[in-house]
Design a protein around this motif. Structure first.
Motif, short mmCIF file in Angstrom:
data_model
loop_
_atom_site.label_atom_id
_atom_site.label_comp_id
_atom_site.label_asym_id
_atom_site.label_seq_id
_atom_site.Cartn_x
_atom_site.Cartn_y
_atom_site.Cartn_z
N GLU A 294 0.71 -1.07 0.02
CA GLU A 294 0.16 -0.09 0.07
C GLU A 294 1.03 1.21 -0.15
O GLU A 294 2.06 1.15 0.60
CB GLU A 294 -0.89 0.23 1.22
N PRO A 295 0.46 2.38 -0.74
CA PRO A 295 0.95 3.51 -0.72
C PRO A 295 1.06 4.18 0.77
O PRO A 295 0.02 3.96 1.48
CB PRO A 295 0.59 4.28 -1.65
N ILE A 296 1.83 5.31 0.90
CA ILE A 296 1.60 6.13 2.09
C ILE A 296 0.33 6.88 1.87
O ILE A 296 0.10 7.42 0.88
CB ILE A 296 2.64 7.10 2.29
N HIS A 297 -0.55 6.94 2.82
CA HIS A 297 -1.67 7.55 2.72
C HIS A 297 -1.78 8.85 3.62
O HIS A 297 -1.67 8.64 4.73
CB HIS A 297 -3.15 6.63 2.98
N LEU A 298 -1.96 10.08 2.94
CA LEU A 298 -2.10 11.36 3.64
C LEU A 298 -3.13 12.15 3.04
O LEU A 298 -3.37 12.39 2.12
CB LEU A 298 -0.61 12.10 3.48
N ALA A 299 -4.11 12.61 4.13
CA ALA A 299 -5.35 13.30 3.67
C ALA A 299 -5.49 14.34 4.83
O ALA A 299 -5.65 13.84 6.02
CB ALA A 299 -6.53 12.45 3.30
N ILE A 300 -5.81 15.47 4.42
CA ILE A 300 -6.28 16.61 5.42
C ILE A 300 -7.49 17.26 4.72
O ILE A 300 -7.68 17.46 3.59
CB ILE A 300 -5.29 17.73 5.89
N ASP A 301 -8.52 17.49 5.68
CA ASP A 301 -9.78 18.26 5.52
C ASP A 301 -9.42 19.67 5.84
O ASP A 301 -9.41 20.00 7.01
CB ASP A 301 -10.84 17.93 6.19
N GLN A 302 -9.55 20.46 4.89
CA GLN A 302 -9.27 21.95 5.31
C GLN A 302 -10.61 22.57 5.07
O GLN A 302 -11.03 22.66 4.02
CB GLN A 302 -8.07 22.77 4.48
N THR A 303 -11.16 23.34 6.28
CA THR A 303 -12.46 23.97 5.97
C THR A 303 -12.13 25.55 6.05
O THR A 303 -13.22 26.17 5.21
CB THR A 303 -13.36 23.75 7.25
N ARG A 304 -11.14 25.95 6.18
CA ARG A 304 -11.06 27.41 6.11
C ARG A 304 -9.72 27.90 6.23
O ARG A 304 -8.98 27.14 6.91
CB ARG A 304 -11.99 28.46 6.90
N GLY A 305 -9.20 29.12 5.75
CA GLY A 305 -7.96 29.80 6.00
C GLY A 305 -6.95 29.29 4.98
O GLY A 305 -7.40 28.69 3.83
#
Length: 403
Positions: free
Chosen positions: A120-131
């Motif tokens: 499996e690859p490295i999994h990176l995910a972020i949720d940016q709601t503002r700014g």
């Protein structure tokens, strides 16, 4: 009801059980093998507070906590900066996410293969709601490993998602939409069933409910209504200062159309050689520390000035551009540039530039990040005005270009 051939039924049951046994013999090892290849495990991120107080909500917490020092964050944590705080997150592969004031994001996914032989690859995910954030996507290499791995690095906003490769990116989310700017690398942006690739020195914008725009140059103008095609009330406030004498003539500000361009006209008559300030000001209130270049551009046309040069104090011109800001140390400072066409009295003209009379003259400053020391950190206002005795000036195309 008994079968007419019980022996056949028995053989069918026996062979069926044997087939199930063989199937299990094949599936159980394969299932284990598949699990070893594809199993992932979560990792943590390191939070470092640069300034102010950062609010952090860990998974399962009832309320966010105020944080002022370094801390480890689990997958699913939410980080929020206020108008006076900044922080930096270091992810499992060395990638960084810098949060500027007024930003909120959640660490959606931070996973690596659970076993050394995992594919499996490295999994990176972020949720940016503002700014606004600055993402430094590092080379996809895990600590202790020699060879790099594949990586799936995604930034989600309410308007779009972006897939990032190794490089440097700025992601900004406002009430109107989201913007991705690429300094180094390449981003693939998805929204509303459309895909746009953004390369180095480019950006794209995804407005609410709309697909992303085609890639465009990264440079952008942060002045509102700088072409004056809309009423002045959109972005600008009129400023008039005629001194303490109520009998002193005040100046006037209006929108005029000169040929095919719109401009503001700044004029004053019957001054009786008394000074007054007339113009407009825009509240910007924006941090610019993440940009590499910043330039001011403006078109001016001087039709009349009665006071020579910049006046006896070199502070009174028929057009003055004034940018107020705070530097990296928090001190208030300003950049000022004046324009004049005559100086028969040989007055001083510090920070002034002589231009031809009654023609449009385009002006563009140098990169202010290089010419101003200390470097600007936070822009407060942009003011366009005239100061002096009688004057009649036009200004158009006001831009504050950052990249």
């Amino acid at each position: 009801m008994r079968s007419a051939h019980p022996d056949r039924v028995a053989w069918l049951v026996l062979w069926g059980a044997f087939a199930v046994f063989l199937l299990l013999c094949a599936l159980v090892p394969y299932g284990g093998y598949y699990y070893l290849l594809h199993a992932t495990s979560p990792r943590t991120a390191n939070l470092e507070v640069i300034s102010g107080t950062v609010r952090v909500r860990q998974p399962g917490s009832a309320a966010p906590l105020a944080v002022t020092r370094a801390q480890e964050l689990d997958e699913g944590s939410t980080v929020e900066t206020d108008e006076n705080s900044r922080c930096i997150l270091t992810l499992l592969d060395g990638s960084t996410v810098t949060l500027f004031p007024g930003t909120q994001l959640t660490l959606r996914e931070m996973r690596v293969p659970a076993f050394a032989w995992g594919i499996e690859p490295i999994h990176l995910a972020i949720d940016q709601t503002r700014g606004r954030v600055r993402v430094g996507a590092a080379h996809p290499l895990l600590p202790g490993e020699i060879e790099s791995r594949e990586r799936d690095f995604r930034v989600f906003t309410p308007q779009m998602q972006a897939v990032l490769i190794e490089g440097s990116y700025a992601v900004e989310v406002t009430a109107e939409g989201a913007q991705v700017t690429v300094s180094v690398g390449s981003a693939t942006v998805f929204a509303q069933e459309r895909t746009v690739t953004v390369n180095r020195g480019q950006r794209t914008v995804a407005r609410n409910g709309e697909p992303p725009l085609a890639a465009m140059p990264a440079a952008q103008d942060i002045i509102v209504n700088g072409d004056f095609k809309d009423p002045l009330a959109r972005g600008w406030s009129v400023v008039r200062e005629a001194g303490g004498d109520p009998a002193t003539a005040a100046g006037a500000v209006s929108i005029a159309q000169v040929a095919e361009r719109f401009a503001i006209r700044i004029s004053r008559t019957n001054s009786n050689q008394t000074s007054a300030i007339t113009g407009v000001v825009q509240q910007i209130n924006r941090e610019v520390s993440d940009y590499r270049t910043m330039r001011i551009a403006v078109d001016v046309r001087l039709r009349y000035q009665s006071l020579s040069g910049g006046g006896i104090l070199s502070s009174e011109y028929p057009v003055i551009v004034r940018l107020r800001y705070r530097d990296v140390y928090g001190s208030e400072a300003e950049w000022v540039h004046g324009f004049y066409y005559q100086n028969t009295a040989n007055n001083p003209t510090l920070n002034g530039e002589q231009v031809p009379a009654d023609v449009w003259v385009p002006f563009e400053s140098k990169n202010l990040f290089e010419s101003l020391e200390p470097r600007p950190f936070f822009i407060t206002t942009m003011q366009i005005y005239a100061s002096g005795w009688d004057y009649d000036s036009y200004v158009s195309g006001v831009r504050l270009i950052v990249e």
